[in-house]
Write a protein that holds these residues in place. Structure first.
Motif, PDB file in Angstrom:
ATOM      1  N   LEU A 136     -42.566 -21.834 -29.417  1.00  0.00           N
ATOM      2  CA  LEU A 136     -41.508 -21.965 -30.414  1.00  0.00           C
ATOM      3  C   LEU A 136     -40.903 -23.361 -30.366  1.00  0.00           C
ATOM      4  N   HIS A 137     -40.383 -23.797 -31.506  1.00  0.00           N
ATOM      5  CA  HIS A 137     -39.564 -25.013 -31.532  1.00  0.00           C
ATOM      6  C   HIS A 137     -38.407 -24.760 -30.574  1.00  0.00           C
ATOM      7  N   ASP A 138     -38.063 -25.714 -29.761  1.00  0.00           N
ATOM      8  CA  ASP A 138     -37.071 -25.510 -28.695  1.00  0.00           C
ATOM      9  C   ASP A 138     -35.630 -25.612 -29.205  1.00  0.00           C
ATOM     10  N   LYS A 139     -35.353 -24.985 -30.341  1.00  0.00           N
ATOM     11  CA  LYS A 139     -33.994 -25.001 -30.887  1.00  0.00           C
ATOM     12  C   LYS A 139     -33.684 -23.637 -31.490  1.00  0.00           C
ATOM     13  N   CYS A 140     -32.625 -23.026 -31.013  1.00  0.00           N
ATOM     14  CA  CYS A 140     -32.156 -21.765 -31.572  1.00  0.00           C
ATOM     15  C   CYS A 140     -31.696 -22.014 -33.014  1.00  0.00           C
ATOM     16  N   PRO A 141     -31.961 -21.086 -33.941  1.00  0.00           N
ATOM     17  CA  PRO A 141     -31.533 -21.296 -35.321  1.00  0.00           C
ATOM     18  C   PRO A 141     -30.013 -21.233 -35.500  1.00  0.00           C
ATOM     19  N   HIS A 142     -29.293 -20.790 -34.497  1.00  0.00           N
ATOM     20  CA  HIS A 142     -27.838 -20.656 -34.610  1.00  0.00           C
ATOM     21  C   HIS A 142     -27.142 -21.996 -34.408  1.00  0.00           C
ATOM     22  N   LYS A 143     -27.124 -22.493 -33.195  1.00  0.00           N
ATOM     23  CA  LYS A 143     -26.432 -23.749 -32.870  1.00  0.00           C
ATOM     24  C   LYS A 143     -27.349 -24.729 -32.137  1.00  0.00           C
ATOM     25  N   GLN A 144     -28.666 -24.577 -32.359  1.00  0.00           N
ATOM     26  CA  GLN A 144     -29.677 -25.493 -31.817  1.00  0.00           C
ATOM     27  C   GLN A 144     -29.766 -25.465 -30.292  1.00  0.00           C
ATOM     28  N   GLY A 145     -29.394 -24.349 -29.677  1.00  0.00           N
ATOM     29  CA  GLY A 145     -29.484 -24.218 -28.224  1.00  0.00           C
ATOM     30  C   GLY A 145     -30.915 -24.346 -27.738  1.00  0.00           C
ATOM     31  N   PRO A 146     -31.115 -24.806 -26.499  1.00  0.00           N
ATOM     32  CA  PRO A 146     -32.456 -24.995 -25.936  1.00  0.00           C
ATOM     33  C   PRO A 146     -33.081 -23.662 -25.522  1.00  0.00           C
ATOM     34  N   LEU A 147     -33.949 -23.124 -26.349  1.00  0.00           N
ATOM     35  CA  LEU A 147     -34.564 -21.829 -26.050  1.00  0.00           C
ATOM     36  C   LEU A 147     -35.371 -21.857 -24.759  1.00  0.00           C
ATOM     37  N   SER A 148     -35.895 -23.023 -24.391  1.00  0.00           N
ATOM     38  CA  SER A 148     -36.673 -23.142 -23.153  1.00  0.00           C
ATOM     39  C   SER A 148     -35.832 -22.821 -21.921  1.00  0.00           C
ATOM     40  N   GLN A 149     -34.515 -22.845 -22.053  1.00  0.00           N
ATOM     41  CA  GLN A 149     -33.630 -22.518 -20.939  1.00  0.00           C
ATOM     42  C   GLN A 149     -33.110 -21.080 -21.038  1.00  0.00           C
ATOM     43  N   GLY A 150     -33.627 -20.332 -22.001  1.00  0.00           N
ATOM     44  CA  GLY A 150     -33.184 -18.963 -22.206  1.00  0.00           C
ATOM     45  C   GLY A 150     -33.863 -17.973 -21.285  1.00  0.00           C
ATOM     46  N   ILE A 151     -33.473 -16.721 -21.417  1.00  0.00           N
ATOM     47  CA  ILE A 151     -34.016 -15.625 -20.608  1.00  0.00           C
ATOM     48  C   ILE A 151     -35.083 -14.905 -21.417  1.00  0.00           C
ATOM     49  N   VAL A 152     -36.304 -14.832 -20.863  1.00  0.00           N
ATOM     50  CA  VAL A 152     -37.417 -14.144 -21.507  1.00  0.00           C
ATOM     51  C   VAL A 152     -37.387 -12.680 -21.086  1.00  0.00           C
ATOM     52  N   HIS A 153     -37.503 -11.790 -22.081  1.00  0.00           N
ATOM     53  CA  HIS A 153     -37.551 -10.341 -21.829  1.00  0.00           C
ATOM     54  C   HIS A 153     -38.401  -9.715 -22.915  1.00  0.00           C
ATOM     55  N   GLY A 154     -39.402  -8.944 -22.494  1.00  0.00           N
ATOM     56  CA  GLY A 154     -40.321  -8.355 -23.468  1.00  0.00           C
ATOM     57  C   GLY A 154     -40.979  -9.450 -24.282  1.00  0.00           C
ATOM     58  N   ARG A 155     -40.835  -9.355 -25.603  1.00  0.00           N
ATOM     59  CA  ARG A 155     -41.384 -10.358 -26.515  1.00  0.00           C
ATOM     60  C   ARG A 155     -40.261 -11.138 -27.195  1.00  0.00           C
ATOM     61  N   GLN A 156     -39.178 -11.353 -26.440  1.00  0.00           N
ATOM     62  CA  GLN A 156     -38.018 -12.070 -26.956  1.00  0.00           C
ATOM     63  C   GLN A 156     -37.505 -13.058 -25.913  1.00  0.00           C
ATOM     64  N   VAL A 157     -36.723 -14.027 -26.410  1.00  0.00           N
ATOM     65  CA  VAL A 157     -35.992 -14.937 -25.537  1.00  0.00           C
ATOM     66  C   VAL A 157     -34.541 -14.912 -26.003  1.00  0.00           C
ATOM     67  N   THR A 158     -33.621 -14.903 -25.044  1.00  0.00           N
ATOM     68  CA  THR A 158     -32.198 -14.944 -25.366  1.00  0.00           C
ATOM     69  C   THR A 158     -31.704 -16.369 -25.186  1.00  0.00           C
ATOM     70  N   CYS A 159     -31.113 -16.914 -26.238  1.00  0.00           N
ATOM     71  CA  CYS A 159     -30.605 -18.286 -26.206  1.00  0.00           C
ATOM     72  C   CYS A 159     -29.494 -18.397 -25.163  1.00  0.00           C
ATOM     73  N   PRO A 160     -29.507 -19.460 -24.371  1.00  0.00           N
ATOM     74  CA  PRO A 160     -28.495 -19.612 -23.324  1.00  0.00           C
ATOM     75  C   PRO A 160     -27.094 -19.959 -23.856  1.00  0.00           C
ATOM     76  N   LEU A 161     -26.976 -20.388 -25.106  1.00  0.00           N
ATOM     77  CA  LEU A 161     -25.660 -20.780 -25.610  1.00  0.00           C
ATOM     78  C   LEU A 161     -24.816 -19.603 -26.082  1.00  0.00           C
ATOM     79  N   HIS A 162     -25.372 -18.784 -26.976  1.00  0.00           N
ATOM     80  CA  HIS A 162     -24.567 -17.720 -27.588  1.00  0.00           C
ATOM     81  C   HIS A 162     -25.277 -16.370 -27.598  1.00  0.00           C
ATOM     82  N   SER A 163     -26.305 -16.229 -26.789  1.00  0.00           N
ATOM     83  CA  SER A 163     -27.011 -14.962 -26.572  1.00  0.00           C
ATOM     84  C   SER A 163     -27.723 -14.404 -27.800  1.00  0.00           C
ATOM     85  N   TRP A 164     -28.096 -15.250 -28.734  1.00  0.00           N
ATOM     86  CA  TRP A 164     -28.938 -14.783 -29.831  1.00  0.00           C
ATOM     87  C   TRP A 164     -30.307 -14.439 -29.252  1.00  0.00           C
TER      88      TRP A 164
END
Length: 111
Positions: free
Chosen positions: A50-78
């Motif tokens: 994925l592009h390393d930017k959350c669609p919400h506030k451009q948070g770094p998805l690469s620093q998020g938590i991977v679970h199942g087939r999803q990643v949770t953005c570290p900024l606002h938990s999208w």
């Protein structure tokens, strides 16, 4: 998270060995243009890009938590679907997904 650099050319680029991506973790690919790409590996050893930017506030998805087939953005938990880049309802938005495959234990990214 580990960072590597690639050139953006047509075709597939070898990124790393699948074992170089931690389970439930990511690896960051520095692109010359278009923004960084996060390569994720889930508990089932599936690999996503994925592009390393959350669609919400451009948070770094690469620093998020991977679970199942999803990643949770570290900024606002999208929660973002790893296969499509779509935000999980009730959130709305999308980040670009990239084709990725594993061949012979190597991760290849379509660029």
């Amino acid at each position: 998270m580990t960072t590597i650099a690639i050139s953006v050319d047509a075709g597939w680029k070898e990124i790393c060995a699948v074992d170089d991506i931690p389970v439930l973790g990511s690896r960051l690919v520095k692109a010359e243009r278009g923004g960084d790409i996060a390569i994720f590996r889930n508990a089932e050893n599936e690999v996503f890009a994925l592009h390393d930017k959350c669609p919400h506030k451009q948070g770094p998805l690469s620093q998020g938590i991977v679970h199942g087939r999803q990643v949770t953005c570290p900024l606002h938990s999208w929660k973002i679907e790893l296969d499509s880049g779509n935000a999980v309802a009730p959130d709305v938005g999308c980040t670009k997904s990239f084709e990725v495959k594993v061949e012979g234990g190597k991760v290849l990214l379509k660029v």
